[in-house]
Design an enzyme around this catalytic site. Structure first.
Site, PDB file in Angstrom:
ATOM      1  N   LYS A 152     -15.084 -13.302 -62.036  1.00  0.00           N
ATOM      2  CA  LYS A 152     -15.909 -12.312 -61.339  1.00  0.00           C
ATOM      3  C   LYS A 152     -15.948 -11.004 -62.130  1.00  0.00           C
ATOM      4  O   LYS A 152     -15.109 -10.787 -63.018  1.00  0.00           O
ATOM      5  CB  LYS A 152     -15.335 -12.067 -59.940  1.00  0.00           C
TER       6      LYS A 152
ATOM      7  N   ARG B  84      -8.621  -9.288 -44.586  1.00  0.00           N
ATOM      8  CA  ARG B  84      -9.766  -8.945 -45.433  1.00  0.00           C
ATOM      9  C   ARG B  84     -10.848  -9.956 -45.079  1.00  0.00           C
ATOM     10  O   ARG B  84     -11.439  -9.856 -44.019  1.00  0.00           O
ATOM     11  CB  ARG B  84      -9.344  -8.943 -46.916  1.00  0.00           C
TER      12      ARG B  84
ATOM     13  N   HIS C 227      -6.064 -15.897 -49.003  1.00  0.00           N
ATOM     14  CA  HIS C 227      -5.708 -14.989 -50.102  1.00  0.00           C
ATOM     15  C   HIS C 227      -4.463 -14.192 -49.714  1.00  0.00           C
ATOM     16  O   HIS C 227      -4.318 -13.777 -48.574  1.00  0.00           O
ATOM     17  CB  HIS C 227      -6.888 -14.043 -50.358  1.00  0.00           C
TER      18      HIS C 227
ATOM     19  N   ARG D 185      -6.175 -19.835 -57.986  1.00  0.00           N
ATOM     20  CA  ARG D 185      -7.272 -18.975 -58.469  1.00  0.00           C
ATOM     21  C   ARG D 185      -6.679 -17.825 -59.279  1.00  0.00           C
ATOM     22  O   ARG D 185      -6.164 -16.871 -58.707  1.00  0.00           O
ATOM     23  CB  ARG D 185      -8.058 -18.403 -57.279  1.00  0.00           C
TER      24      ARG D 185
ATOM     25  N   TYR E  15     -11.629  20.393 -71.587  1.00  0.00           N
ATOM     26  CA  TYR E  15     -12.051  21.114 -70.379  1.00  0.00           C
ATOM     27  C   TYR E  15     -10.876  21.722 -69.613  1.00  0.00           C
ATOM     28  O   TYR E  15      -9.856  21.059 -69.400  1.00  0.00           O
ATOM     29  CB  TYR E  15     -12.791  20.179 -69.424  1.00  0.00           C
TER      30      TYR E  15
ATOM     31  N   CYS F  99     -12.874  13.433 -71.287  1.00  0.00           N
ATOM     32  CA  CYS F  99     -14.248  13.863 -71.002  1.00  0.00           C
ATOM     33  C   CYS F  99     -15.132  12.636 -70.769  1.00  0.00           C
ATOM     34  O   CYS F  99     -14.669  11.512 -70.844  1.00  0.00           O
ATOM     35  CB  CYS F  99     -14.786  14.679 -72.172  1.00  0.00           C
ATOM     36  N   MET F 100     -16.411  12.871 -70.514  1.00  0.00           N
ATOM     37  CA  MET F 100     -17.305  11.745 -70.242  1.00  0.00           C
ATOM     38  C   MET F 100     -17.455  10.828 -71.459  1.00  0.00           C
ATOM     39  O   MET F 100     -17.502   9.607 -71.325  1.00  0.00           O
ATOM     40  CB  MET F 100     -18.679  12.252 -69.796  1.00  0.00           C
ATOM     41  N   ASP F 101     -17.550  11.444 -72.632  1.00  0.00           N
ATOM     42  CA  ASP F 101     -17.868  10.662 -73.840  1.00  0.00           C
ATOM     43  C   ASP F 101     -16.750  10.650 -74.858  1.00  0.00           C
ATOM     44  O   ASP F 101     -16.874   9.971 -75.877  1.00  0.00           O
ATOM     45  CB  ASP F 101     -19.103  11.265 -74.534  1.00  0.00           C
TER      46      ASP F 101
HETATM   47  C1  LIG Z   1      -9.961 -11.591 -57.550  1.00  0.00           C
HETATM   48  C2  LIG Z   1      -9.474 -12.739 -56.754  1.00  0.00           C
HETATM   49  C3  LIG Z   1      -8.557 -13.661 -57.288  1.00  0.00           C
HETATM   50  C4  LIG Z   1      -7.860 -13.455 -58.608  1.00  0.00           C
HETATM   51  O1  LIG Z   1      -6.790 -12.562 -58.459  1.00  0.00           O
HETATM   52  P1  LIG Z   1      -5.808 -12.239 -59.680  1.00  0.00           P
HETATM   53  O2  LIG Z   1      -4.731 -11.421 -59.095  1.00  0.00           O
HETATM   54  O3  LIG Z   1      -6.629 -11.498 -60.688  1.00  0.00           O
HETATM   55  O4  LIG Z   1      -5.349 -13.538 -60.207  1.00  0.00           O
HETATM   56  C5  LIG Z   1      -8.252 -14.782 -56.546  1.00  0.00           C
HETATM   57  N1  LIG Z   1      -8.822 -14.999 -55.336  1.00  0.00           N
HETATM   58  C6  LIG Z   1      -9.666 -14.119 -54.784  1.00  0.00           C
HETATM   59  C7  LIG Z   1     -10.241 -14.399 -53.464  1.00  0.00           C
HETATM   60  C8  LIG Z   1     -10.013 -12.952 -55.457  1.00  0.00           C
HETATM   61  O5  LIG Z   1     -10.838 -12.071 -54.882  1.00  0.00           O
END
Ligand SMILES: *Cc1c(COP(=O)(O)O)cnc(C)c1O
Length: 416
Positions: A66, A164, A196, A252, A298, A349-351
């Site tokens: 992602k 969540r 999760h 995951r 700055y 800074c920004m850049d």
């Molecule tokens: C981002 C995410 C992960 C991966 O998490 P990591 O800590 O980067 O391994 C797994 N499952 C879900 C639902 C996530 O949003």
């Protein structure tokens, strides 16, 4: 600027014992003509996938790509992870999954963050698995399946305590009954059931036990209602690495794939056998001398305690470098110049950002590493994304993911 340009020499310090790839090679430099570049080592991603596979026992690896592969490029990261042994890909959004399919990637993909009103027909037609946590998403997925004349593959998300996403425990049984109806009519098949973790980066945290117990309960309810839960998955990187009970059928993993520790207070990348894949490089844009008591950047928040030389690095918060890593007493970001660590002075800074060259005067154009593989590549002086995270009071996930589109990516290694 009297002193000669220092030769870019490998650091003299010993590489850390047990470093996975302590080669001490020179770090990548920006391609000619570029002020800055993020160089992504696809072999590191493949190797990290292999390390994770090795830790998972019989469970399969879902490579989480992602947010453009946490800034590393979703498509090349996905290919590298698959080459390293990942069996699945995971993304948040449906459009991220479709981008993988458009690139010709045919591995199983799960998209887990649906919002009402998405066009899901393309996802169902492209064999993208979709997460379902509520009656509305079940209805929308089933409708897309009917339009395409296919059976949609879904993963049921249950909340086991993070509050969540996921069906809340009170609504889980009703959701399962609705799912059973759609399974019977042939619009959906349940390919997985998942949740999760909130605190898997704290091994031994009581919430991990509680979430595992809630998950077992939810799976039992599914079976009791006649729904085969399919592949079970609950683990993210920290759970996959630290808790064998959490691995189930599939894990995951995102951050560990990119070589960064999900829990640096527990174990570093090197200790986990992971190699950070992204090196953020630049070239000095300006080198100058300043007297003692010169105010820098700055707000003139930094005043030089003595005469020194300064280097200007053409990367700033407009490129995703955290402004919170501006210097403060005892803290702030640092970069590698000619094998030595040089601290940021004053505000990011920004850049651009100013660094203290400590009296050295390399020529403008000298390569700079803002962060890279560091100790894992036999370059212990080289800062890592984790170092920037600590300097900015955040996590390494945010540092690499926020490196923005103004910084060109270059991919090395891999099969391409
Ligand atoms: C981002 C995410 C992960 C991966 O998490 P990591 O800590 O980067 O391994 C797994 N499952 C879900 C639902 C996530 O949003």
């Amino acid at each position: 600027m009297g002193s000669p340009v220092e030769e870019a020499a490998p650091p003299t310090d010993d590489p850390a014992a047990g470093a996975p790839r302590a080669d001490g090679h020179a770090p990548p430099e920006p391609s000619p003509g570029l002020p800055a570049e993020a160089v992504v080592d696809l072999d590191a991603i493949s190797g990290n996938a292999g390390v994770l596979r090795g830790r998972l026992g019989g469970a399969q690896l879902m490579a989480v790509v992602k947010a453009d592969g946490y800034g590393h490029g979703a498509v090349p990261a996905a290919r590298a992870a698959l080459a390293g042994g990942a069996a699945w890909l995971g993304v948040a959004h449906v459009h991220e999954a479709l981008a993988l399919r458009r690139a010709g990637i045919s591995a199983p993909v799960l998209a887990w963050l649906l919002t009402p009103g998405l066009d899901l027909t393309a996802a169902v037609a492209a064999d993208v698995d979709l997460s379902v946590a509520a009656p509305w998403s079940l209805g929308e997925v089933a409708a897309a399946a009917r339009v395409t004349g296919r059976t949609a593959s879904i993963h049921l998300e249950v909340d086991t305590g993070m509050s969540r996403g996921g069906a809340s425990p009170a609504l889980w049984a009703d959701l399962l009954d609705a799912v059973a109806g759609h399974v019977a009519e042939g619009s959906v098949r349940v390919r997985g059931t998942w949740a999760h973790f909130a605190s898997a980066d704290t091994p031994g945290d009581a919430s991990v036990d509680a979430q595992l117990e809630a998950f077992s309960g939810a799976v039992a309810v599914a079976r009791a209602r006649g729904v085969d839960p399919g592949l079970l998955h609950h683990a993210n990187s920290p759970a996959a690495l630290f808790d064998p009970r959490a691995r189930f059928d599939l894990a995951r993993c995102g951050i560990a794939l990119y070589g960064l520790s999900p829990a640096p207070h527990v174990a570093s990348s090197v200790q986990l056998g992971l190699v950070p894949a992204m090196t953020l490089t630049a070239r000095l844009a300006h080198v100058r001398s300043v007297p003692a008591d010169a105010g820098v950047s700055y707000g003139l928040t930094h005043r030089t305690p003595r005469a020194t030389t300064l280097g200007l690095v053409p990367v700033g918060y407009g490129d995703g470098l955290p402004r919170h890593a501006s210097s403060r007493p005892g803290g702030g970001g640092a970069v590698l110049v000619a094998g030595r660590r040089r601290p940021v002075l004053g505000r990011v800074c920004m850049d651009q950002v100013v660094v203290d060259l400590g009296g050295e005067a390399p020529a403008p154009g000298e390569p700079v590493v803002l962060f890279g593989a560091g100790e894992a590549a036999g370059r212990p002086a080289e800062p890592t994304a984790q170092d920037w995270a600590e300097a900015a009071g955040t996590i390494a996930y945010e540092v690499v993911t926020r490196i923005g589109p103004r910084v060109p990516r270059r991919w090395t290694g891999g099969t391409a």
